[in-house]
Design a protein around this motif. Structure first.
Motif, PDB file in Angstrom:
ATOM      1  N   LEU A 108       0.824  -1.211   0.000  1.00 14.99           N
ATOM      2  CA  LEU A 108       0.000   0.000   0.000  1.00 14.99           C
ATOM      3  C   LEU A 108       0.861   1.264   0.000  1.00 14.99           C
ATOM      4  CD1 LEU A 108      -2.799  -1.117   2.479  1.00 14.99           C
ATOM      5  CD2 LEU A 108      -2.994  -0.844  -0.012  1.00 14.99           C
ATOM      6  N   GLN A 109       1.946   1.257   0.771  1.00 20.62           N
ATOM      7  CA  GLN A 109       2.851   2.412   0.804  1.00 20.62           C
ATOM      8  C   GLN A 109       3.461   2.679  -0.569  1.00 20.62           C
ATOM      9  OE1 GLN A 109       5.794   1.816   3.889  1.00 20.62           O
ATOM     10  NE2 GLN A 109       4.214   1.618   5.472  1.00 20.62           N
ATOM     11  N   ALA A 110       3.703   1.614  -1.343  1.00 23.25           N
ATOM     12  CA  ALA A 110       4.293   1.746  -2.678  1.00 23.25           C
ATOM     13  C   ALA A 110       3.236   2.060  -3.738  1.00 23.25           C
ATOM     14  CB  ALA A 110       5.050   0.471  -3.039  1.00 23.25           C
ATOM     15  N   GLY A 111       1.958   2.103  -3.348  1.00 23.37           N
ATOM     16  CA  GLY A 111       0.893   2.441  -4.286  1.00 23.37           C
ATOM     17  C   GLY A 111       0.308   1.265  -5.049  1.00 23.37           C
ATOM     18  N   PHE A 112       0.530   0.042  -4.543  1.00 19.23           N
ATOM     19  CA  PHE A 112       0.012  -1.162  -5.183  1.00 19.23           C
ATOM     20  C   PHE A 112      -1.094  -1.765  -4.313  1.00 19.23           C
ATOM     21  CE2 PHE A 112       4.297  -0.717  -6.815  1.00 19.23           C
ATOM     22  CZ  PHE A 112       4.170  -1.034  -8.162  1.00 19.23           C
ATOM     23  N   PRO A 113      -2.284  -1.980  -4.871  1.00 16.34           N
ATOM     24  CA  PRO A 113      -3.380  -2.510  -4.059  1.00 16.34           C
ATOM     25  C   PRO A 113      -3.309  -4.027  -3.810  1.00 16.34           C
ATOM     26  CG  PRO A 113      -4.154  -2.023  -6.273  1.00 16.34           C
ATOM     27  CD  PRO A 113      -2.733  -1.564  -6.198  1.00 16.34           C
ATOM     28  N   PHE A 114      -2.502  -4.735  -4.573  1.00 15.91           N
ATOM     29  CA  PHE A 114      -2.425  -6.195  -4.459  1.00 15.91           C
ATOM     30  C   PHE A 114      -0.970  -6.645  -4.379  1.00 15.91           C
ATOM     31  CE2 PHE A 114      -6.071  -5.092  -7.172  1.00 15.91           C
ATOM     32  CZ  PHE A 114      -7.108  -5.590  -6.395  1.00 15.91           C
ATOM     33  N   PHE A 115      -0.793  -7.874  -3.900  1.00 15.95           N
ATOM     34  CA  PHE A 115       0.533  -8.491  -3.940  1.00 15.95           C
ATOM     35  C   PHE A 115       0.384  -9.994  -3.951  1.00 15.95           C
ATOM     36  CE2 PHE A 115      -0.324  -8.360   0.614  1.00 15.95           C
ATOM     37  CZ  PHE A 115       0.257  -9.500   1.113  1.00 15.95           C
ATOM     38  N   ARG A 116       1.441 -10.645  -4.405  1.00 18.10           N
ATOM     39  CA  ARG A 116       1.474 -12.107  -4.350  1.00 18.10           C
ATOM     40  C   ARG A 116       2.800 -12.548  -3.748  1.00 18.10           C
ATOM     41  NH1 ARG A 116       2.160 -14.074 -10.633  1.00 18.10           N
ATOM     42  NH2 ARG A 116       4.303 -13.401 -10.826  1.00 18.10           N
ATOM     43  N   VAL A 117       2.758 -13.700  -3.109  1.00 17.79           N
ATOM     44  CA  VAL A 117       3.947 -14.262  -2.484  1.00 17.79           C
ATOM     45  C   VAL A 117       4.635 -15.158  -3.517  1.00 17.79           C
ATOM     46  CG1 VAL A 117       4.817 -15.758  -0.637  1.00 17.79           C
ATOM     47  CG2 VAL A 117       2.947 -14.148  -0.179  1.00 17.79           C
ATOM     48  N   GLU A 118       5.849 -14.788  -3.861  1.00 21.94           N
ATOM     49  CA  GLU A 118       6.634 -15.565  -4.825  1.00 21.94           C
ATOM     50  C   GLU A 118       7.311 -16.757  -4.162  1.00 21.94           C
ATOM     51  OE1 GLU A 118       7.067 -14.945  -8.168  1.00 21.94           O
ATOM     52  OE2 GLU A 118       5.611 -13.324  -8.046  1.00 21.94           O
ATOM     53  N   LYS A 119       7.753 -16.555  -2.925  1.00 16.46           N
ATOM     54  CA  LYS A 119       8.474 -17.606  -2.199  1.00 16.46           C
ATOM     55  C   LYS A 119       8.260 -17.379  -0.709  1.00 16.46           C
ATOM     56  CE  LYS A 119      13.112 -19.486  -1.562  1.00 16.46           C
ATOM     57  NZ  LYS A 119      14.540 -19.279  -1.798  1.00 16.46           N
TER      58      LYS A 119
ATOM     59  N   VAL B  49       7.946 -11.018  -2.007  1.00 11.26           N
ATOM     60  CA  VAL B  49       6.648 -10.501  -2.422  1.00 11.26           C
ATOM     61  C   VAL B  49       6.783  -9.626  -3.658  1.00 11.26           C
ATOM     62  CG1 VAL B  49       4.772  -8.973  -1.700  1.00 11.26           C
ATOM     63  CG2 VAL B  49       5.770 -10.544  -0.064  1.00 11.26           C
ATOM     64  N   GLN B  50       5.839  -9.808  -4.586  1.00 15.82           N
ATOM     65  CA  GLN B  50       5.741  -8.917  -5.743  1.00 15.82           C
ATOM     66  C   GLN B  50       4.459  -8.111  -5.614  1.00 15.82           C
ATOM     67  OE1 GLN B  50       5.369 -10.653  -9.667  1.00 15.82           O
ATOM     68  NE2 GLN B  50       6.011  -8.731 -10.621  1.00 15.82           N
ATOM     69  N   PHE B  51       4.583  -6.787  -5.722  1.00 10.98           N
ATOM     70  CA  PHE B  51       3.426  -5.898  -5.667  1.00 10.98           C
ATOM     71  C   PHE B  51       2.762  -5.868  -7.039  1.00 10.98           C
ATOM     72  CE2 PHE B  51       6.339  -3.367  -2.659  1.00 10.98           C
ATOM     73  CZ  PHE B  51       5.996  -4.143  -1.581  1.00 10.98           C
ATOM     74  N   LEU B  52       1.434  -5.741  -7.040  1.00 15.44           N
ATOM     75  CA  LEU B  52       0.673  -5.774  -8.296  1.00 15.44           C
ATOM     76  C   LEU B  52      -0.389  -4.674  -8.325  1.00 15.44           C
ATOM     77  CD1 LEU B  52       0.026  -9.613  -8.233  1.00 15.44           C
ATOM     78  CD2 LEU B  52       1.675  -8.449  -9.702  1.00 15.44           C
ATOM     79  N   MET B  53      -0.657  -4.169  -9.527  1.00 16.83           N
ATOM     80  CA  MET B  53      -1.730  -3.187  -9.718  1.00 16.83           C
ATOM     81  C   MET B  53      -3.074  -3.881  -9.916  1.00 16.83           C
ATOM     82  SD  MET B  53      -0.414  -0.308  -9.214  1.00 16.83           S
ATOM     83  CE  MET B  53      -1.718   0.803  -9.674  1.00 16.83           C
ATOM     84  N   ASP B  54      -3.058  -5.097 -10.496  1.00 14.38           N
ATOM     85  CA  ASP B  54      -4.275  -5.854 -10.788  1.00 14.38           C
ATOM     86  C   ASP B  54      -4.108  -7.281 -10.299  1.00 14.38           C
ATOM     87  OD1 ASP B  54      -5.593  -3.758 -12.383  1.00 14.38           O
ATOM     88  OD2 ASP B  54      -3.952  -4.120 -13.790  1.00 14.38           O
ATOM     89  N   LYS B  55      -5.216  -8.011 -10.283  1.00 13.18           N
ATOM     90  CA  LYS B  55      -5.202  -9.429  -9.924  1.00 13.18           C
ATOM     91  C   LYS B  55      -5.088 -10.258 -11.198  1.00 13.18           C
ATOM     92  CE  LYS B  55      -7.929  -9.867  -5.730  1.00 13.18           C
ATOM     93  NZ  LYS B  55      -9.134 -10.467  -5.163  1.00 13.18           N
ATOM     94  N   PRO B  56      -3.918 -10.842 -11.481  1.00 13.19           N
ATOM     95  CA  PRO B  56      -3.821 -11.694 -12.666  1.00 13.19           C
ATOM     96  C   PRO B  56      -4.507 -13.038 -12.413  1.00 13.19           C
ATOM     97  CG  PRO B  56      -1.728 -11.658 -11.517  1.00 13.19           C
ATOM     98  CD  PRO B  56      -2.640 -10.701 -10.800  1.00 13.19           C
ATOM     99  N   PRO B  57      -5.156 -13.604 -13.442  1.00 10.25           N
ATOM    100  CA  PRO B  57      -5.819 -14.907 -13.253  1.00 10.25           C
ATOM    101  C   PRO B  57      -4.789 -16.021 -13.043  1.00 10.25           C
ATOM    102  CG  PRO B  57      -5.901 -14.229 -15.557  1.00 10.25           C
ATOM    103  CD  PRO B  57      -5.296 -13.088 -14.797  1.00 10.25           C
ATOM    104  N   GLY B  58      -5.172 -16.991 -12.247  1.00  9.14           N
ATOM    105  CA  GLY B  58      -4.325 -18.166 -12.054  1.00  9.14           C
ATOM    106  C   GLY B  58      -3.308 -18.053 -10.935  1.00  9.14           C
ATOM    107  N   TYR B  59      -3.331 -16.962 -10.189  1.00 10.59           N
ATOM    108  CA  TYR B  59      -2.382 -16.778  -9.090  1.00 10.59           C
ATOM    109  C   TYR B  59      -3.139 -16.490  -7.798  1.00 10.59           C
ATOM    110  CZ  TYR B  59       1.354 -16.238 -12.538  1.00 10.59           C
ATOM    111  OH  TYR B  59       2.244 -16.454 -13.550  1.00 10.59           O
ATOM    112  N   LEU B  60      -2.541 -16.882  -6.690  1.00  8.80           N
ATOM    113  CA  LEU B  60      -3.075 -16.499  -5.386  1.00  8.80           C
ATOM    114  C   LEU B  60      -2.589 -15.079  -5.137  1.00  8.80           C
ATOM    115  CD1 LEU B  60      -4.495 -16.995  -2.701  1.00  8.80           C
ATOM    116  CD2 LEU B  60      -2.362 -18.005  -1.863  1.00  8.80           C
ATOM    117  N   VAL B  61      -3.504 -14.129  -5.142  1.00  9.07           N
ATOM    118  CA  VAL B  61      -3.176 -12.714  -4.991  1.00  9.07           C
ATOM    119  C   VAL B  61      -3.909 -12.177  -3.775  1.00  9.07           C
ATOM    120  CG1 VAL B  61      -3.342 -10.437  -6.072  1.00  9.07           C
ATOM    121  CG2 VAL B  61      -2.800 -12.442  -7.472  1.00  9.07           C
ATOM    122  N   PHE B  62      -3.197 -11.415  -2.966  1.00  7.53           N
ATOM    123  CA  PHE B  62      -3.773 -10.832  -1.759  1.00  7.53           C
ATOM    124  C   PHE B  62      -4.203  -9.396  -2.007  1.00  7.53           C
ATOM    125  CE2 PHE B  62      -0.962 -14.154  -0.192  1.00  7.53           C
ATOM    126  CZ  PHE B  62      -1.764 -14.793   0.730  1.00  7.53           C
TER     127      PHE B  62
END
Length: 146
Positions: free
Chosen positions: A82-93, A117-130
């Motif tokens: 959230l501090q970096a301006g990304f509403p979503f993230f996923r755990v890579e490892k 963790v990788q920060f994301l702007m959107d929820k890509p299909p096929g991944y567990l995204v928080f």
């Protein structure tokens, strides 16, 4: 362990807790607090690897469960997202281990949770995204954090 040594050890431990203040005593009872890493009580640290990637480590103390260490690593990740301006993230490892220190008949276990963790702007299909905002709200309520 010699009874006299045990009494001295307990006295030193008690004195250390009293001298360290209420926050430290509370952390030793309920588990590591959600704050930057501290040698006595544990906490989080992070390393920014890219504008949208960070490695977060949460180190617990002897009163911290593995589940709490994992949750607080996720909470720190959500805060950073959230501090970096990304509403979503996923755990890579993710890696969790428990350090055990044994002295005579006393064993102290301290969990450590590390996540990439990788920060994301959107929820890509096929991944567990928080959803970072949802996770912050949920985990702060769960652990009664401000």
């Amino acid at each position: 362990m010699n009874p006299n040594v045990r009494i001295i050890f307990i006295g030193i431990l008690f004195g250390t807790v009293v001298m360290s203040g209420c926050a430290t005593a509370h952390a030793l009872i309920v588990g590591s607090p959600y704050r930057p890493d501290n040698a006595l009580t544990g906490g989080y640290s992070e390393t920014r690897l890219a504008p949208d990637m960070v490695r977060v480590v949460f180190r617990g103390n002897s009163s911290t469960s593995e589940a709490r260490a994992k949750d607080l690593a996720l909470l720190r990740s959500a805060d950073l997202s959230l501090q970096a301006g990304f509403p979503f993230f996923r755990v890579e490892k993710e890696e969790t281990d428990v350090e055990k220190n044994t002295s005579d008949d006393l064993t102290i276990s301290m969990p450590r949770s590390e996540i990439l963790v990788q920060f994301l702007m959107d929820k890509p299909p096929g991944y567990l995204v928080f959803d970072a905002e949802f996770l912050v709200h949920t985990l702060k309520n769960k652990y009664k954090l401000e």
